[in-house]
Design a protein around this motif. Structure first.
Motif, PDB file in Angstrom:
ATOM      1  N   TYR A 204       0.845  -1.193   0.000  1.00 16.81           N
ATOM      2  CA  TYR A 204       0.000   0.000   0.000  1.00 16.81           C
ATOM      3  C   TYR A 204       0.876   1.237   0.000  1.00 16.81           C
ATOM      4  CZ  TYR A 204      -3.450  -3.392   1.528  1.00 16.81           C
ATOM      5  OH  TYR A 204      -4.252  -4.489   1.611  1.00 16.81           O
ATOM      6  N   LYS A 205       0.349   2.304  -0.553  1.00 17.25           N
ATOM      7  CA  LYS A 205       1.027   3.600  -0.535  1.00 17.25           C
ATOM      8  C   LYS A 205       0.201   4.546   0.330  1.00 17.25           C
ATOM      9  CE  LYS A 205       4.215   2.494  -3.452  1.00 17.25           C
ATOM     10  NZ  LYS A 205       5.508   2.162  -2.949  1.00 17.25           N
ATOM     11  N   ILE A 206       0.880   5.229   1.225  1.00 15.96           N
ATOM     12  CA  ILE A 206       0.235   6.229   2.078  1.00 15.96           C
ATOM     13  C   ILE A 206       0.964   7.552   1.841  1.00 15.96           C
ATOM     14  CG2 ILE A 206      -0.305   6.943   4.421  1.00 15.96           C
ATOM     15  CD1 ILE A 206      -0.303   3.990   5.218  1.00 15.96           C
ATOM     16  N   LYS A 207       0.212   8.553   1.403  1.00 14.50           N
ATOM     17  CA  LYS A 207       0.775   9.885   1.177  1.00 14.50           C
ATOM     18  C   LYS A 207       0.103  10.847   2.126  1.00 14.50           C
ATOM     19  CE  LYS A 207       1.507   9.073  -3.714  1.00 14.50           C
ATOM     20  NZ  LYS A 207       1.119   9.472  -5.069  1.00 14.50           N
ATOM     21  N   MET A 208       0.893  11.769   2.668  1.00 13.85           N
ATOM     22  CA  MET A 208       0.354  12.751   3.604  1.00 13.85           C
ATOM     23  C   MET A 208       0.781  14.148   3.199  1.00 13.85           C
ATOM     24  SD  MET A 208       0.665  10.921   7.293  1.00 13.85           S
ATOM     25  CE  MET A 208       2.178  10.037   7.090  1.00 13.85           C
TER      26      MET A 208
ATOM     27  N   ILE B 193      -4.625  12.665   4.108  1.00 14.66           N
ATOM     28  CA  ILE B 193      -3.930  11.386   3.971  1.00 14.66           C
ATOM     29  C   ILE B 193      -4.612  10.616   2.849  1.00 14.66           C
ATOM     30  CG2 ILE B 193      -3.285   9.229   5.100  1.00 14.66           C
ATOM     31  CD1 ILE B 193      -3.496  10.742   7.768  1.00 14.66           C
ATOM     32  N   TRP B 194      -3.800  10.064   1.941  1.00 13.38           N
ATOM     33  CA  TRP B 194      -4.306   9.267   0.835  1.00 13.38           C
ATOM     34  C   TRP B 194      -3.757   7.856   0.947  1.00 13.38           C
ATOM     35  CZ3 TRP B 194      -2.697  14.285   0.308  1.00 13.38           C
ATOM     36  CH2 TRP B 194      -3.647  15.194  -0.178  1.00 13.38           C
ATOM     37  N   PHE B 195      -4.645   6.882   0.867  1.00 13.56           N
ATOM     38  CA  PHE B 195      -4.276   5.468   0.849  1.00 13.56           C
ATOM     39  C   PHE B 195      -4.553   4.941  -0.554  1.00 13.56           C
ATOM     40  CE2 PHE B 195      -5.358   6.182   5.225  1.00 13.56           C
ATOM     41  CZ  PHE B 195      -4.561   5.323   5.950  1.00 13.56           C
ATOM     42  N   THR B 196      -3.585   4.258  -1.125  1.00 14.10           N
ATOM     43  CA  THR B 196      -3.804   3.614  -2.417  1.00 14.10           C
ATOM     44  C   THR B 196      -3.176   2.231  -2.396  1.00 14.10           C
ATOM     45  OG1 THR B 196      -1.796   4.614  -3.329  1.00 14.10           O
ATOM     46  CG2 THR B 196      -3.875   5.753  -3.761  1.00 14.10           C
TER      47      THR B 196
ATOM     48  N   LYS C  54      -0.239  -4.258  -7.533  1.00 10.62           N
ATOM     49  CA  LYS C  54      -1.458  -4.965  -7.128  1.00 10.62           C
ATOM     50  C   LYS C  54      -2.729  -4.222  -7.521  1.00 10.62           C
ATOM     51  CE  LYS C  54       0.708  -7.367  -3.384  1.00 10.62           C
ATOM     52  NZ  LYS C  54       0.517  -8.028  -2.148  1.00 10.62           N
ATOM     53  N   ARG C  55      -2.563  -3.079  -8.132  1.00  7.50           N
ATOM     54  CA  ARG C  55      -3.711  -2.242  -8.482  1.00  7.50           C
ATOM     55  C   ARG C  55      -4.401  -2.778  -9.731  1.00  7.50           C
ATOM     56  NH1 ARG C  55      -2.023   3.657  -9.248  1.00  7.50           N
ATOM     57  NH2 ARG C  55      -1.210   3.218  -7.189  1.00  7.50           N
ATOM     58  N   GLU C  56      -5.715  -2.722  -9.699  1.00  6.97           N
ATOM     59  CA  GLU C  56      -6.543  -3.061 -10.851  1.00  6.97           C
ATOM     60  C   GLU C  56      -7.271  -1.798 -11.286  1.00  6.97           C
ATOM     61  OE1 GLU C  56      -6.637  -6.025 -12.273  1.00  6.97           O
ATOM     62  OE2 GLU C  56      -5.413  -7.037 -10.769  1.00  6.97           O
ATOM     63  N   LYS C  57      -7.940  -1.874 -12.422  1.00  7.55           N
ATOM     64  CA  LYS C  57      -8.647  -0.667 -12.890  1.00  7.55           C
ATOM     65  C   LYS C  57      -9.779  -0.267 -11.952  1.00  7.55           C
ATOM     66  CE  LYS C  57     -11.457  -3.269 -16.147  1.00  7.55           C
ATOM     67  NZ  LYS C  57     -10.713  -4.485 -16.238  1.00  7.55           N
ATOM     68  N   TYR C  58     -10.251  -1.199 -11.161  1.00  2.00           N
ATOM     69  CA  TYR C  58     -11.350  -0.918 -10.234  1.00  2.00           C
ATOM     70  C   TYR C  58     -10.855  -0.649  -8.816  1.00  2.00           C
ATOM     71  CZ  TYR C  58     -10.490  -5.861  -9.380  1.00  2.00           C
ATOM     72  OH  TYR C  58      -9.885  -7.050  -9.125  1.00  2.00           O
TER      73      TYR C  58
ATOM     74  N   GLY D  48     -14.344  -3.656  -6.444  1.00  2.00           N
ATOM     75  CA  GLY D  48     -13.348  -3.014  -5.605  1.00  2.00           C
ATOM     76  C   GLY D  48     -13.633  -3.095  -4.115  1.00  2.00           C
ATOM     77  N   ILE D  49     -14.777  -3.656  -3.719  1.00  2.00           N
ATOM     78  CA  ILE D  49     -15.150  -3.707  -2.301  1.00  2.00           C
ATOM     79  C   ILE D  49     -14.134  -4.466  -1.446  1.00  2.00           C
ATOM     80  CG2 ILE D  49     -16.876  -4.663  -0.701  1.00  2.00           C
ATOM     81  CD1 ILE D  49     -19.015  -3.595  -2.583  1.00  2.00           C
ATOM     82  N   PRO D  50     -13.603  -5.632  -1.882  1.00  2.02           N
ATOM     83  CA  PRO D  50     -12.592  -6.293  -1.037  1.00  2.02           C
ATOM     84  C   PRO D  50     -11.367  -5.418  -0.773  1.00  2.02           C
ATOM     85  CG  PRO D  50     -13.405  -7.827  -2.684  1.00  2.02           C
ATOM     86  CD  PRO D  50     -13.975  -6.478  -3.021  1.00  2.02           C
ATOM     87  N   GLN D  51     -10.909  -4.691  -1.781  1.00  3.29           N
ATOM     88  CA  GLN D  51      -9.769  -3.801  -1.563  1.00  3.29           C
ATOM     89  C   GLN D  51     -10.171  -2.614  -0.699  1.00  3.29           C
ATOM     90  OE1 GLN D  51      -8.438  -3.015  -5.572  1.00  3.29           O
ATOM     91  NE2 GLN D  51      -6.887  -4.621  -5.421  1.00  3.29           N
ATOM     92  N   MET D  52     -11.407  -2.158  -0.828  1.00  2.84           N
ATOM     93  CA  MET D  52     -11.889  -1.067   0.015  1.00  2.84           C
ATOM     94  C   MET D  52     -11.899  -1.514   1.476  1.00  2.84           C
ATOM     95  SD  MET D  52     -15.375   1.263  -0.223  1.00  2.84           S
ATOM     96  CE  MET D  52     -16.249  -0.042  -0.950  1.00  2.84           C
ATOM     97  N   GLU D  53     -12.288  -2.751   1.711  1.00  2.00           N
ATOM     98  CA  GLU D  53     -12.290  -3.279   3.073  1.00  2.00           C
ATOM     99  C   GLU D  53     -10.873  -3.344   3.644  1.00  2.00           C
ATOM    100  OE1 GLU D  53     -14.363  -6.964   2.493  1.00  2.00           O
ATOM    101  OE2 GLU D  53     -16.326  -6.026   2.726  1.00  2.00           O
TER     102      GLU D  53
END
Length: 163
Positions: free
Chosen positions: A37-41, A46-49, A54-58, A146-151
Motif C-alpha cells: 500500500y502507498k500512504i501519502k500525507m 492522507i491518501w491510501f492507495t 497490485k492495483r486493478e482498474k477498479y 473493488g469492495i474487497p480492496q476497500m475493506e
C-alpha cells in the motif's frame, strides 16, 4: 465491514487523538505496509492507495481529511473513490456521449421541422442513451469488484483511528 460503507462511500468519525498523533501513527504504519500500500500525507490530508503492482482498474483509494476540534479530538472526513485517472476518463466519456446526444438532438429537431427523415439521428441518440446506461452499470460493477480492496483500506485506516 458494514453494509453501510458499501452504499455510502463517505464517512465521518471522531477520534480521541490529536492530528499530530494520528499523523505520527500513520507514518509508522506507512513503514510497515509500504510494499503493498502507498500512504501519502500532506498537511491534514492522507491518501491510501493500493500499490501499482497490485492495483486493478477498479481499485479504490481512500482520502482522509483531519480537522482539529476544540476539545482536542480530531474530526475525520473520509471518502472512498475510484482512481483519479479512471474517474477523469469516465467523466470524459460522459461528456462526449452527452455532446453527441445534444448535437444529434439539435440536428433531428432541425430535420423534423424541415420535414426530413430523422431515423438516423434518433438511432444515434438512442445509442448514446444506451451507452450512457452501459457506462453507469460498468461503473457500478467495478465499484462492487473493488469492495474487497476497500475493506482492506478500511482495516488499515482503523488500525490508527480506533486504537
Amino acid at each position: 465491514m458494514s453494509e453501510n460503507l458499501k452504499l455510502r462511500l463517505r464517512f465521518y468519525s471522531v477520534c480521541n487523538k490529536s492530528t499530530a498523533t494520528i499523523k505520527k501513527e500513520f507514518e509508522d504504519l506507512k513503514a510497515t505496509v509500504e510494499p503493498d500500500y502507498k500512504i501519502k500525507m500532506h498537511d491534514n490530508h492522507i491518501w491510501f492507495t493500493i500499490d501499482v503492482l497490485k492495483r486493478e482498474k477498479y481499485s479504490p483509494h481512500l482520502h482522509i481529511e483531519m480537522e482539529e476540534m476544540e476539545d482536542g479530538n480530531t474530526a475525520i472526513n473520509g471518502l472512498y473513490g475510484p482512481d483519479p485517472v479512471l474517474w477523469t476518463f469516465f467523466m470524459f466519456l460522459h461528456f462526449i456521449i452527452a455532446g453527441i446526444f445534444i448535437i444529434f438532438s439539435i440536428i433531428a429537431y432541425s430535420k423534423w421541422k424541415l420535414n426530413q427523415k430523422i431515423f438516423l439521428d434518433v438511432t444515434i441518440m438512442t445509442a448514446m442513451v444506451i451507452f450512457w446506461f452501459a457506462l453507469y452499470f460498468f461503473a457500478r460493477y467495478n465499484r462492487k469488484r473493488g469492495i474487497p480492496q476497500m475493506e482492506k483500506l478500511d482495516e488499515l485506516m482503523k488500525k490508527v483511528i480506533t486504537t
